[in-house]
Each structure stands twice: as C-alpha cells, then as structure tokens.
Design a protein around this motif. Structure first.
Motif, short mmCIF file in Angstrom:
data_model
loop_
_atom_site.label_atom_id
_atom_site.label_comp_id
_atom_site.label_asym_id
_atom_site.label_seq_id
_atom_site.Cartn_x
_atom_site.Cartn_y
_atom_site.Cartn_z
N PHE A 297 0.85 -1.19 0.00
CA PHE A 297 0.00 0.00 0.00
C PHE A 297 0.88 1.24 0.00
N THR A 301 -2.26 5.60 -0.68
CA THR A 301 -3.43 4.73 -0.57
C THR A 301 -3.83 4.40 0.87
N GLN A 329 -7.96 5.15 -4.68
CA GLN A 329 -6.68 4.66 -5.17
C GLN A 329 -6.35 3.28 -4.58
N ALA A 330 -6.69 3.09 -3.31
CA ALA A 330 -6.46 1.78 -2.69
C ALA A 330 -7.31 0.71 -3.37
N LEU A 333 -5.87 -0.37 -6.68
CA LEU A 333 -4.69 -1.21 -6.46
C LEU A 333 -5.09 -2.64 -6.11
#
Length: 369
Positions: A297, A301, A329-330, A333
């Motif tokens: 991470f 994020t 954004q996390a 991902l």
C-alpha cells in the motif's frame, strides 16, 4: 499446468469463520481456483467448536469433506490424496505432524504447505515445539507458501531447510467485497478477534480517540474479548460478524482500523485480509506501521498511525474529498493485484515453476513418524 488440476487442501476450517481468519483466506483462494477451472477438495477436521458455528455448509466452488481422526483420513481419503495433482496442508491443522506424515506417504503429486501464521510457526519451530508441523517436515514440501514475505522467505530456506519458500498473501472477492451504499454509521471501526498482543494498540488507536472525541461514533466487531474490558460509551460492539456482512460493515465506516499482531510486525510483509477487504469496499484505512506495508500500500493509498494523536488528527483534519480519493486509489490497487482469482493464478503459476514433485521414498517418513 494449463490443464484442469485436481487440488486437495487440508486446512483449519473452511466451513466456519468463527474465531479464525483461515476460513476467509481459503474461501477466496479456492473460489479463484474454481473460476480458473480447477477441481478442488477441502478436507476439514470435524470439531465441535466449528461445527456449532458454521457459516458455509455447502460451498459451490469446491467439495467440502470432513474427517474425524488421522486414521479416518487415511481410511476414507487415501485415494483422493494419492490421485491429486497438488496437495496442500495448512497451518494449525489439528494433529498436524501426524497428518503431514500420512499425506507425505500417500501424495504422488506436488506437496505444499500453506502457512497462514508464519511468524508464529517460525518462533515455535525454533524450539521444535510446533503442534501443527515438525521442524523435520519443512523439507518435505515442494513449495512452502507463506503469509509473510520479505526476509522471512530466506530464513525459511536457510534456517529451516525449505526447498522453496514463496509468499502467498490473502485476497479479496470483489463480488462479495464492494461498496454497498450503506449510510455512514461510524467514524472509525475495527474488525478482529481479540488478541492480547493487539489490545494495547487497539486501546491507543481506537479506544482513546473515542474517549477524547465523544461526539464521534466507533465500533469493534469480533469475538473472544474479555468481559472486563471497559468499553467507551461511544464504541459499539458486534460479537461476531459473518463474512457475508463484512462489506456492509466496512461501507458504514468513514475509516477502518488495521491492527497487526506483534509477531507479524516484527517479521514485516504480513498483510491482513482486513486491509484488502476494506480497500475493495472503498473504505479509507488507518493502519499501524510495519516493514513492507508500503510495498503493498503506497503512501497515497493508506494512512499510518503510531499514537492516539495521529488518529485524532486524521479524523478531525482530513476532508471527505481527500479521504475518498485515497480510498479510491487503494481500491484500484487491490482490484488489480489482490483479488481471489489473481491470487489463484499466482498459486498455479508458482507451482508451474516448481521442480518435479519430490519422491516420498527420499523422505524416510515412516521412520520419522
């Protein structure tokens, strides 16, 4: 390994998530393998504490079978184990050393260990006092899959004789874990079974912010918390939260808290499934800090916190826009690299690169038993 594979897992529990995180991990991986077209069987020891708390009785992604004793396993599932392309034994399986010896004597395909508790395992293997795997058995496995990455992998091979050690983290099912649209009920929440070595951090990063911010709402979900714990008035309690309710739980929080066991902090590179689940639901995360977190991470994020004031500053100082942007954004991902099907592909790919299956004749299993 492009053809469909017959894969057998022996794990702590698939049927019950009560008081353990193994079930969630296995469910994600096995569902991913099923989606890839592989045939999966899960063998679970039939024990009363899970039998009375089963929340997955008839999975549609694998065959779930129970055994009662080691002799029962050998008697009723010898052919299943012998014919499998891959057999995987997990950590914390009851009577693990005996089970591993039985499986090693039967397995003709690739034989693997999946350690969902690697730091705990290595601490116990150092004194050869581990109830679910003996130190002599580590070299039995073609691949030792570890929930912990980083330097621990080199230690597994150099110190404990693993033939090959690979990280295989938990994953998330995006069909189950996504934003539900539930209204925000809590400013900060935590999902986790009680653990003495996490409690001080939970006190500092959730209890104390709750005491200092009485106008805010907090929640802790999880079993086995001692009765003598003094819960702040603005902290709601949920004794047990089935996996089917996780998405709604995360979606009802502005932020969720991740707290890591001390042994996993010491080892680093040990992500909890709550990180992946919360991120997939679009919930912003505040986590304790440990080596390797930024490799999974990046800073943009996730928030990290070391003390009460860090959490209070985040809750009171960050705009909703900044919070949602970080959470988005996390989520991108996680959906790109940490879904159940991505982890299943990784599992199969790592096995495809493994050496030819070891011969049980070289392991002297019977004389070691």
């Amino acid at each position: 390994m492009t053809k469909p594979l017959d894969i057998v897992f022996l794990g702590l529990s698939l049927s019950s998530s009560w008081g353990n995180g193994h079930a969630t991990t296995f469910r994600g991986l096995l569902k991913g393998l099923h989606e890839l077209g592989h045939r999966v069987t899960f063998l679970e020891r039939d024990v009363p504490w899970y039998a009375s708390h089963r929340d997955l009785r008839d999975p549609d992604f694998c065959a779930l079978r129970y055994y009662e004793t080691t002799d029962d396993l050998h008697r009723n599932f010898a052919r299943c184990l012998r014919d499998a392309d891959i057999v995987v034994v997990g950590s914390f399986v009851p009577e693990g050393p005996e089970i591993i010896d039985v499986v090693a004597s039967l397995c003709t395909g690739q034989f693997c260990f999946y350690d969902i508790d690697t730091p705990v395992t290595l601490a116990r293997l150092s004194t050869d006092d581990c109830e679910y795997i003996a130190r002599r058995q580590v070299p039995y496995f073609d691949v030792y899959f570890s929930f912990t990455g980083g330097p621990t992998l080199a230690r597994l091979t150099a110190e404990f004789g693993a033939r090959r050690a690979e990280p295989l983290y938990c994953s998330v099912d995006p069909e189950r874990h996504h934003g539900t649209g539930d209204p925000i009920r809590w400013d900060l929440g935590y999902l986790g079974t009680y653990s003495p070595d996490r409690q001080a951090t939970l006190e500092a990063l959730l209890f104390e912010p709750a005491r200092r911010m009485p106008e805010r709402r907090f929640v802790v979900a999880g079993s086995q918390y001692p009765r003598e714990i003094a819960w702040p008035d603005n902290v709601d309690r949920i004794e047990h939260l089935p996996p089917a309710d996780h998405a709604a739980f995360y979606s009802s929080q502005r932020y969720t808290l991740n707290v890591t066991r001390s042994s996993m902090i010491a080892a680093g590179w040990s992500p909890s499934v709550r990180l992946f689940e919360a991120a997939a639901c679009g919930t912003a995360i505040i986590s304790d800090s440990w080596a390797g977190l930024d490799s999974l991470f990046p800073e943009r994020t996730i928030h990290t916190a070391r003390r009460t004031e860090d959490v209070i500053g985040i809750l009171s100082g960050e705009s909703d826009g900044a919070r949602l942007a970080m959470a988005k954004q996390a989520r991108v991902l996680i959906l790109a690299a940490h879904t159940s099907i991505a982890r299943a592909r990784e599992f199969v790919s790592l096995l495809a690169r493994a050496k030819s299956p070891r011969s049980v004749l070289d392991l002297d299993v019977e004389s070691a038993a």
